[in-house]
Design an enzyme around this catalytic site. Structure first.
Site, PDB file in Angstrom:
ATOM      1  N   CYS A 121       1.005  -1.154   0.160  1.00 45.45           N
ATOM      2  CA  CYS A 121       0.079   0.243  -0.178  1.00 45.45           C
ATOM      3  C   CYS A 121       0.704   1.343  -0.045  1.00 45.45           C
ATOM      4  CB  CYS A 121      -0.610   0.116   1.050  1.00 45.45           C
ATOM      5  SG  CYS A 121      -1.824  -1.482   1.665  1.00 45.45           S
TER       6      CYS A 121
ATOM      7  N   HIS B 116      -2.664   6.392   4.796  1.00 44.18           N
ATOM      8  CA  HIS B 116      -1.458   5.499   4.889  1.00 44.18           C
ATOM      9  C   HIS B 116      -0.048   6.035   4.336  1.00 44.18           C
ATOM     10  CE1 HIS B 116      -0.337   1.062   5.207  1.00 44.18           C
ATOM     11  NE2 HIS B 116       0.027   1.705   6.090  1.00 44.18           N
TER      12      HIS B 116
END
Ligand SMILES: *[C@@H]1O[C@H](CO)[C@@H](O)[C@H](O)[C@H]1NC(C)=O
Ligand SMILES: *[C@@H]1O[C@H](CO)[C@@H](O)[C@H](O)[C@H]1NC(C)=O
Length: 565
Positions: A68, A129
């Site tokens: 990610c 993130h």
């Protein structure tokens, strides 16, 4: 002559008067084979499929990384993570603790910083993130609002297995973790006791040494055993509004917030960039009650149904706001399905490998759908290689803001390809990294129809298996004595490499090796955001919304207090 110029200027200004809205729908860990429009016959994803029907489906759409954090950094900046400091170096492949100092450098220019220059309202809703702090508690230097977004609601960090209360990431990665930790402690304490017994140390030294050793071991145990406490929270802009995250019903809240943002912008006649960064399909998967059992395919299938519904709501929002005809919609996923965790990890179709593997396509080849009424054709398909990094030049072009010239971009202008004005992808080479190590290169010669993949490293799979234990390590990857070359056009599953003795092989490897040399020269030194001292959580910065850490860190987002889950 003057007339032509005047008409052109008029045309240009009227085109700019109608700046397109941009809606990016980013799924998490969704595999290449998870959608109806990519050939899945056991799930129904009519809303997501409608983007393919009304636009272009890219069958060779690639992420810049198979995890990610680096992948998302590349989508937002159009640059390989090795250029931005966002390439992982060791076993930590994502920015796990939001209260660390690692994150997307402010010097990077995100898509939102591009659209902002053209008067857009920008929001990121869902998973970020890409860090929070840089130097000090509260500086929020890596926060989305410091990277061009005007509104943020969602997760600073990520969703995690631990939030589902069935698994703990640490034991998925290291099954004997608690035993190992205890053994190290026990051996050292036994040694201390011996020293005490033979009077090499006195009782006071013993006690101090015992405490000095026991406290950090306990702290490490406590940290990994309480990942939800340490990492699960929602922010609205700069405020912590929920801890821990209520996963059930979160999709509905993201949709709500996204639609409200969209209405706010259109009511004020402002063009918008909205990134819906969904928490689905990453584990822990929880859906609201109404999606339980919806799919007959268990939790993962139910999550897919909820995601498809969420996408449908956003598309409906565009229609209701009357801006559907003037909005570019882009759907994709940050990396492929996580094969190591089985059914909950998603489905990469017949592609080899998955999330975290590095070179194999299963981890980096993802759904890629784009619709833009009046600009792109409907129901079109391109099999040419395209990258998520290509979104930034498309956006820069659409909003009429040039990209900065002081840095190297890896995204390419693919609009002519998507419009079928050209037949060959502008990406002659795409570099497939695992962390900060180059594991493969994709090569699309300027003639012919074939795309090749030159593979120098394969993931360190378990014996007789096609997976690693939880996450493949990049540093332990197996270096091939002779690189494998696959014809990705006729052998997308990477089953049979072409013969190294062939003329073709020699040509491809010569072209790729020289491209690698050029690429390596083009990389400027950059400060890594994946240094250990940046990644470790700053425990004293730890937020606790309703008590004193670690007690009573529990609150519910007031805005959605009464919404059902
Ligand atoms: C469709 O996707 C689901 C969910 O990932 C998966 O379990 C299933 O095997 C896939 N089916 C087909 C026919 O591709
Ligand atoms: C929409 O606008 C209202 C009124 O200005 C504001 O209170 C609200 O926070 C905005 N919502 C979003 C999601 O931007």
């Amino acid at each position: 002559m003057y007339l032509t110029v005047a008409i052109l200027a008029l045309l240009a200004s009227s085109a700019h008067a109608r700046k397109p809205n941009i809606l990016i729908l980013l799924a998490d860990d969704m595999g290449y084979g998870d959608l109806g429009c990519y050939g899945n016959t056991s799930v129904r994803t009519p809303n997501i499929d409608s983007i393919a029907r009304d636009g272009v489906k890219m069958t060779q759409h690639l992420t810049a990384a198979s995890t990610c954090t680096p992948s998302r950094s590349a989508l937002l900046t159009g640059r390989y993570p090795v250029r931005t400091g966002m390439a992982p170096k060791g076993i930590m492949r994502v920015n796990l603790w939001p209260y660390s100092t690692s994150g997307l450098p402010e010097s990077e220019v995100t898509i939102a910083e591009i659209t902002r220059q053209s008067g857009y309202r920008n929001a990121l809703i869902g998973k970020w993130h890409l860090g929070l702090h840089r130097d000090r508690l509260g500086d929020h230097a890596h926060h989305p609002l410091n990277q061009g977004f005007d509104h943020f609601y969602g997760l600073i960090g990520t969703n995690l297995d631990d939030y589902g209360h069935e698994f703990k990431v640490v034991t998925l990665m290291r099954p004997y973790w608690y035993g190992q930790l205890f053994s190290v402690w026990a051996v050292t304490v036994t040694a201390l006791v011996c020293l005490l017994k033979f009077r090499y140390v006195g009782p006071v030294t013993f006690l101090l040494a015992f405490m000095f050793w026991t406290l950090p071991v306990y702290a490490i145990y406590f940290l990994f055993d309480n990942m939800e406490l340490f990492t699960s929270f929602l922010f609205r802009n700069h405020l912590l509004v929920e801890q821990p995250i209520r996963l059930a019903g979160l999709s509905q809240r993201l949709v709500n917030e996204g639609l409200e943002f969209m209405r706010n912008a259109t009511d004020n006649d402002l063009p918008f960039l909205l990134v819906m960064s969904w928490v689905h399909m990453h584990v822990a998967i929880e859906t609201s009650m109404e999606f339980h059992g919806k799919s007959c395919l268990g939790r993962y299938g139910d999550g897919l149904q909820e995601l498809d519904w969420s996408v449908g709501e956003m598309l409906r929002g565009l229609r209701d706001a009357g801006v559907e005809e003037n909005t570019l919609v882009y759907f994709t996923s940050d990396n492929g399905g996580h094969r190591e965790i089985g059914a909950d990890g998603g489905y990469n179709g017949r592609l080899k490998g998955g999330k975290g593997h590095g070179a194999p396509d299963g981890g980096i080849r993802v759904p890629g759908l784009m619709k833009w009424p009046g600009v792109l054709r409907t129901g079109a398909v391109t099999d040419e290689p395209t990258s998520q990094m290509d979104i930034i030049p498309i956006i820069a072009d659409a909003v009429g803001v040039p990209l900065p010239v002081d840095r190297k971009y890896d995204g390419r202008g693919i609009l002519p390809l998507l419009k079928e004005k050209v037949a060959i992808s502008p990406h002659e080479f795409l570099f497939h990294y695992c962390g900060d190590k180059l594991h493969a290169v994709r090569y699309r010669p300027r003639t012919g129809h074939t795309t090749w993949k030159y593979v120098t490293h394969t993931p360190p799979l378990l014996p007789e298996r096609t997976t690693c234990r939880f996450m493949c390590s990049c540093n332990n990857a197996v270096r091939l004595a002779t690189p494998d070359v696959y014809d990705m056009t006729s052998d997308p599953c990477e089953t049979t490499p072409i013969k190294p003795e062939s003329k073709m092989y020699r040509e491809i490897s010569a072209a790729v090796e020289s491209a690698i040399r050029e690429h390596v020269i083009s990389l400027d030194p950059v400060e890594s955001q994946f240094r250990w001292d940046r990644l470790v959580p700053r425990v004293t910065w730890q937020p606790c919304c309703n008590g004193i850490f670690p007690f009573n860190c529990d609150c519910v987002d007031k805005k959605f207090e009464n919404s059902k889950s």
